[in-house]
Design an enzyme around this catalytic site. Sequence first.
Site, PDB file in Angstrom:
ATOM      1  N   LYS A 226      -3.164  -6.517  -8.018  1.00 43.97           N
ATOM      2  CA  LYS A 226      -3.384  -7.019  -6.661  1.00 43.97           C
ATOM      3  C   LYS A 226      -3.901  -8.466  -6.686  1.00 43.97           C
ATOM      4  O   LYS A 226      -4.316  -8.981  -7.722  1.00 43.97           O
ATOM      5  CB  LYS A 226      -4.365  -6.103  -5.916  1.00 43.97           C
ATOM      6  CG  LYS A 226      -3.814  -4.706  -5.674  1.00 43.97           C
ATOM      7  CD  LYS A 226      -2.545  -4.723  -4.845  1.00 43.97           C
ATOM      8  CE  LYS A 226      -2.050  -3.343  -4.445  1.00 43.97           C
ATOM      9  NZ  LYS A 226      -1.613  -2.492  -5.546  1.00 43.97           N
TER      10      LYS A 226
HETATM   11  C1  LIG Z   1       0.394  -0.122   0.322  1.00 41.19           C
HETATM   12  C2  LIG Z   1      -0.583   0.485  -0.642  1.00 41.19           C
HETATM   13  N1  LIG Z   1      -1.474   1.390  -0.195  1.00 41.19           N
HETATM   14  C3  LIG Z   1      -2.379   1.943  -0.999  1.00 41.19           C
HETATM   15  C4  LIG Z   1      -2.451   1.628  -2.344  1.00 41.19           C
HETATM   16  C5  LIG Z   1      -3.421   2.350  -3.210  1.00 41.19           C
HETATM   17  O1  LIG Z   1      -4.291   1.536  -3.913  1.00 41.19           O
HETATM   18  P1  LIG Z   1      -4.861   1.960  -5.353  1.00 41.19           P
HETATM   19  O2  LIG Z   1      -3.753   1.810  -6.333  1.00 41.19           O
HETATM   20  O3  LIG Z   1      -5.974   0.991  -5.568  1.00 41.19           O
HETATM   21  O4  LIG Z   1      -5.354   3.357  -5.257  1.00 41.19           O
HETATM   22  C6  LIG Z   1      -1.562   0.677  -2.847  1.00 41.19           C
HETATM   23  C7  LIG Z   1      -1.596   0.260  -4.253  1.00 41.19           C
HETATM   24  O5  LIG Z   1      -1.265   0.320  -5.195  1.00 41.19           O
HETATM   25  C8  LIG Z   1      -0.590   0.100  -1.992  1.00 41.19           C
HETATM   26  O6  LIG Z   1       0.297  -0.777  -2.460  1.00 41.19           O
END
Ligand SMILES: Cc1ncc(COP(=O)(O)O)c(C=O)c1O
Length: 377
Positions: A195
């Site tokens: 990210k």
């Molecule tokens: C649109 C979206 N929502 C939620 C997430 C979830 O985040 P994480 O991977 O930190 O749990 C991500 C990430 O990868 C994402 O791209």
Amino acid sequence: MNDGLGARTGAALPFLPVYQPDLSGNERQYLLDAFDSTWISSRGSFLERFEAAFAGVVGTPHVTAVCNGTVALHLALHALDLRPGDEVIVPSFTYIASVNTIVQAGGVPIFAEVAADDWLLDPEAMRAAITPRTRAVMPVHLYGAVCDMDRIAALAHHHGLAVVEDCAEALGSSWNGRHVGGWSDVATFSFFGNKTVTTGEGGMVIARDAAMLRRLQIAKGQGMDPERRYWHVAMGFNYRMTNLAAAIGLGQIERLDAILAAKRAIAARYRDNLAGHPFEFQARKPEVANSEWLVSLLLPRGADREAVMHRLAAARIETRPVFYCAHHMPHHARPDLRLPVSEDIAARGISLPSYPTLNMAEVDRVCEALVAAAAGA
Ligand SMILES: Cc1ncc(COP(=O)(O)O)c(C=O)c1O
């Protein structure tokens, strides 16, 4: 697979991944400081400093750090107190966590179509999906682009719906100068390693007011009363971020402007280089300042995406398909549902190397290889 392209572009060229974080600022020193302080769990000064810095970026003091972007979404939806059967409108073209957490929180995901130009929740599709059971809408700002929040928020307000923006991919993006997350009852961010800002694993939840923030803070810490240890006043979880993660995050967010500038220059170069070729980028809206998280485009209709990606891999360039539609996943399957725009984007999209230290010669190399790979597919 070797079709000659790998040999032509030179297997000795450096491998270009889709993403790698740039940790070249104070991240290492802060991490060692946190380690040496022995405050390695979910208390410590870096948590406060990271939350304060993040609050400055998004323009609200109501922020609380959590251990990833998925639990951020669950915490946000949990705070809405969904009742069984409550419906949450969400695009099917999204990362799966957006949808899974609706079910986890007791809601029913209602899949809505995205717009063909910007690939994001279509306000007209949202309007058509509203029923007497609708409780909330989840716009997802994919790849750094921003949903049409003027129309989505107005519709939500008119129908009394809660708004939960999934801003996992859009830190640094804004709509008419308002940072994403600013229209929500509760909004969420991710700090996964790919990210714009990373903490390794991590996330942030932002709330519309102090009362909602307090509910989130209590729920993320086992529901414990902040004034009375081991007295649990509400349902809760352990969703806390560690001080170690926050130390990395502080080093990252100090350099957010530089990271965004690099990503925007990379995206602009891709668009310039590929203008006139048969690829479709996400539309640019005049209201949006886009963080350019991950440069993604659609291959021409009829192109063999797997073959294009294999050719690029042979040229030592990593690519990824965009997300598959959630309504095609076995546990959310809706065989009756057709979402032609979402399905078309999901079938044709790929994401390209977009990390902040990618240089312009490397962007040019990706573009040349992509054009050659697509011509042969
Ligand atoms: C649109 C979206 N929502 C939620 C997430 C979830 O985040 P994480 O991977 O930190 O749990 C991500 C990430 O990868 C994402 O791209």
